[in-house]
Design a protein around this motif. Sequence first.
Motif, PDB file in Angstrom:
ATOM      1  N   GLY A  64      -7.415   6.124 -14.507  1.00 35.32           N
ATOM      2  CA  GLY A  64      -6.595   5.251 -13.488  1.00 35.32           C
ATOM      3  C   GLY A  64      -7.524   3.507 -13.991  1.00 35.32           C
ATOM      4  O   GLY A  64      -8.639   3.183 -13.675  1.00 35.32           O
ATOM      5  N   VAL A  65      -6.948   2.286 -13.988  1.00 26.87           N
ATOM      6  CA  VAL A  65      -7.505   1.434 -13.981  1.00 26.87           C
ATOM      7  C   VAL A  65      -6.664   0.331 -13.237  1.00 26.87           C
ATOM      8  O   VAL A  65      -5.387   0.296 -12.754  1.00 26.87           O
ATOM      9  N   GLU A  66      -7.509  -0.259 -12.507  1.00 28.32           N
ATOM     10  CA  GLU A  66      -7.149  -1.657 -11.365  1.00 28.32           C
ATOM     11  C   GLU A  66      -7.306  -2.849 -12.000  1.00 28.32           C
ATOM     12  O   GLU A  66      -8.653  -3.207 -11.842  1.00 28.32           O
ATOM     13  N   ALA A  67      -6.305  -3.650 -11.479  1.00 30.52           N
ATOM     14  CA  ALA A  67      -6.996  -5.633 -12.365  1.00 30.52           C
ATOM     15  C   ALA A  67      -6.114  -5.976 -11.026  1.00 30.52           C
ATOM     16  O   ALA A  67      -5.464  -5.438 -10.076  1.00 30.52           O
ATOM     17  N   THR A  68      -7.557  -7.120 -10.098  1.00 31.52           N
ATOM     18  CA  THR A  68      -7.264  -8.294  -8.935  1.00 31.52           C
ATOM     19  C   THR A  68      -7.519  -9.323  -9.277  1.00 31.52           C
ATOM     20  O   THR A  68      -7.925  -9.643 -10.532  1.00 31.52           O
ATOM     21  N   GLY A  69      -6.725 -11.071  -8.813  1.00 30.91           N
ATOM     22  CA  GLY A  69      -6.867 -11.505  -8.991  1.00 30.91           C
ATOM     23  C   GLY A  69      -5.944 -12.434  -9.308  1.00 30.91           C
ATOM     24  O   GLY A  69      -4.760 -11.720  -8.845  1.00 30.91           O
ATOM     25  N   GLN A  70      -5.551 -13.029 -10.627  1.00 27.68           N
ATOM     26  CA  GLN A  70      -4.244 -13.767 -10.898  1.00 27.68           C
ATOM     27  C   GLN A  70      -4.114 -14.281 -12.433  1.00 27.68           C
ATOM     28  O   GLN A  70      -5.497 -13.726 -13.010  1.00 27.68           O
ATOM     29  N   GLY A  71      -3.444 -13.311 -13.611  1.00 27.87           N
ATOM     30  CA  GLY A  71      -3.022 -12.967 -14.721  1.00 27.87           C
ATOM     31  C   GLY A  71      -2.681 -12.011 -15.367  1.00 27.87           C
ATOM     32  O   GLY A  71      -2.127 -11.154 -14.529  1.00 27.87           O
TER      33      GLY A  71
END
Length: 141
Positions: A64-71
């Motif tokens: 499981g991969v999680e990305a936060t921020g913008q883009g």
Amino acid sequence: MSALKWQGWLVGLLVLAGLLVFAPLGLYVWASGDPAPSSPTVAAGSVRVTGCRIDPASRRVVAGVEATGQGSYVVTVEFRDRAEPGPGVRSAQSLVSIPGVTPGTPERSEAIGPVWPPATTPWCGVAHTTRTEAAATPGGG
């Protein structure tokens, strides 16, 4: 001069010529080799692995991969049988694309790895992350 003395000079000149030709070639090949791989981290920037499991039906590793921020993110996930890589060991890798991440809302995806051997616990980690900024919408707003 005797023939033996000339043969010695000839051997010496051939060795010197060989060094002049092959030493730069050897140095070029040595200098252009791949750099030593750096060990991946579990979290790279604003991307992290949230889980690492084996799918019971396919026996493949799923991270499981999680990305936060913008883009938008392209994440390389690495799968190994231990957290620390051994010398000369190549790990399985998978690419995951996580498009359209907005601030305050984490986006999730899954990376599918190789078929995993029984009785071995997998380790999943982020090997590399590439982020591109979200494009501005034309016409303002």
